[in-house]
Design an enzyme around this catalytic site. Structure first.
Site, PDB file in Angstrom:
ATOM      1  N   SER A 135     -28.991  23.156 -81.728  1.00  0.00           N
ATOM      2  CA  SER A 135     -27.621  22.677 -81.554  1.00  0.00           C
ATOM      3  C   SER A 135     -27.553  21.271 -80.965  1.00  0.00           C
ATOM      4  O   SER A 135     -26.586  20.542 -81.190  1.00  0.00           O
ATOM      5  CB  SER A 135     -26.838  23.642 -80.658  1.00  0.00           C
ATOM      6  OG  SER A 135     -27.493  23.821 -79.411  1.00  0.00           O
ATOM      7  N   GLY A 184     -28.258  27.410 -82.437  1.00  0.00           N
ATOM      8  CA  GLY A 184     -28.824  28.730 -82.174  1.00  0.00           C
ATOM      9  C   GLY A 184     -30.262  28.899 -82.629  1.00  0.00           C
ATOM     10  O   GLY A 184     -30.860  29.962 -82.407  1.00  0.00           O
ATOM     11  N   ASP A 215     -19.971  23.950 -71.124  1.00  0.00           N
ATOM     12  CA  ASP A 215     -21.072  24.902 -70.964  1.00  0.00           C
ATOM     13  C   ASP A 215     -22.203  24.342 -70.104  1.00  0.00           C
ATOM     14  O   ASP A 215     -23.128  25.063 -69.725  1.00  0.00           O
ATOM     15  CB  ASP A 215     -21.610  25.350 -72.327  1.00  0.00           C
ATOM     16  CG  ASP A 215     -22.144  24.201 -73.171  1.00  0.00           C
ATOM     17  OD1 ASP A 215     -22.355  23.096 -72.636  1.00  0.00           O
ATOM     18  OD2 ASP A 215     -22.349  24.416 -74.376  1.00  0.00           O
ATOM     19  N   HIS A 262     -24.656  21.297 -73.533  1.00  0.00           N
ATOM     20  CA  HIS A 262     -24.557  20.373 -74.659  1.00  0.00           C
ATOM     21  C   HIS A 262     -23.878  19.065 -74.261  1.00  0.00           C
ATOM     22  O   HIS A 262     -22.816  19.094 -73.634  1.00  0.00           O
ATOM     23  CB  HIS A 262     -23.799  21.033 -75.819  1.00  0.00           C
ATOM     24  CG  HIS A 262     -24.484  22.237 -76.361  1.00  0.00           C
ATOM     25  ND1 HIS A 262     -24.204  23.515 -75.904  1.00  0.00           N
ATOM     26  CD2 HIS A 262     -25.454  22.352 -77.296  1.00  0.00           C
ATOM     27  CE1 HIS A 262     -24.968  24.374 -76.555  1.00  0.00           C
ATOM     28  NE2 HIS A 262     -25.736  23.693 -77.404  1.00  0.00           N
ATOM     29  N   ASN A 315     -33.713  27.119 -77.007  1.00  0.00           N
ATOM     30  CA  ASN A 315     -33.142  28.471 -77.090  1.00  0.00           C
ATOM     31  C   ASN A 315     -34.162  29.545 -76.744  1.00  0.00           C
ATOM     32  O   ASN A 315     -33.797  30.608 -76.218  1.00  0.00           O
ATOM     33  CB  ASN A 315     -32.573  28.714 -78.489  1.00  0.00           C
ATOM     34  CG  ASN A 315     -31.282  27.942 -78.715  1.00  0.00           C
ATOM     35  OD1 ASN A 315     -30.402  27.927 -77.863  1.00  0.00           O
ATOM     36  ND2 ASN A 315     -31.176  27.277 -79.852  1.00  0.00           N
TER      37      ASN A 315
END
Length: 227
Positions: free
Chosen positions: A53, A92, A203, A206, A120
């Site tokens: 991402s 993801g 979040d 990012h 991830n």
């Protein structure tokens, strides 16, 4: 402009009627022009950003223009360098997922390969040795398909709440892979961005558009020497 084109065409037709070899000369000229355009297209090299991402530009208003690979393309274009960037980011994506997906992207010729994967895996607490094996498998596929491609690896870290032992083991994956494969290495993709509230989305993971510009600068710092 159109009048000039029509006038030129008229002259060519007139000369063609007066002299039989003019058509051949025109044809040769067209062929030469076509070859020149084709040569220019062939000379354009491909840089593949392969990641998750962060590469895809998750959460940005316009990922196609704001994700850091697009910003790097802007730097390349400003210098009129013959490179095009392919953004192979997928939100993801894990290292295992990347290992299964890379073959599809390698159908196009790759001159510079930039690997940004593993974050991830770390956030999920996956075994670091498995992450290392998957990243190595991806690099092996690139080297096998395009042995002359230049290779760049971006390092990643996990948040402190993952535990010191795991965080250290995870961080060590990347310099190990880079050294083993003689890859140009960026120790931490998110240098000067991670942990800075104003540069990250809600979040906390990012980058915002402003943060992505800094990430692009980080990548450009190691990429520009390879162009």
């Amino acid at each position: 402009m159109h009048k000039l084109q029509y006038f030129t065409l008229f002259i060519i037709i007139a000369l063609s009627s007066a002299c039989g070899n003019s058509k051949t000369a025109s044809s040769e000229s067209d062929t030469t022009a076509t070859k020149t355009v084709s040569a220019q297209a062939t000379n354009t090299k491909t840089i593949l950003f392969f990641g998750d991402s962060l590469t895809a530009g998750y959460g940005l208003e316009d990922p196609q223009s704001e994700a850091f690979p697009a910003l790097v393309q802007g730097k390349i274009d400003s210098l009129k360098l013959p490179y095009k960037i392919v953004n192979g980011g997928l939100s993801g994506e894990t290292s295992a997922g990347g290992k299964g997906r890379i073959d599809w992207l390698l159908r196009q010729k790759v001159d510079i390969f930039i690997l940004e994967l593993g974050a991830n895996d770390g956030l999920r607490g996956l075994q670091t040795d498995e992450t290392a094996k998957n990243l190595q498998a991806i690099v092996d596929k690139v080297k096998t398909k395009y042995p002359n491609a230049k290779l760049i690896l971006t390092g990643m870290m996990v948040p402190p709440n993952m535990g010191a032992d795991y965080a250290n083991a995870f961080k060590a994956i990347f310099p190990g892979i880079a050294k083993k494969n003689n890859m140009v290495f960026l120790p931490f993709l998110l240098t000067n961005v991670a942990g800075i509230k104003d540069l990250n989305q809600a979040d906390g993971i990012h980058p915002t558009a402003k943060g992505a510009k800094i990430v692009a600068d980080n990548v450009w710092g190691v990429l520009k020497g390879e162009l």
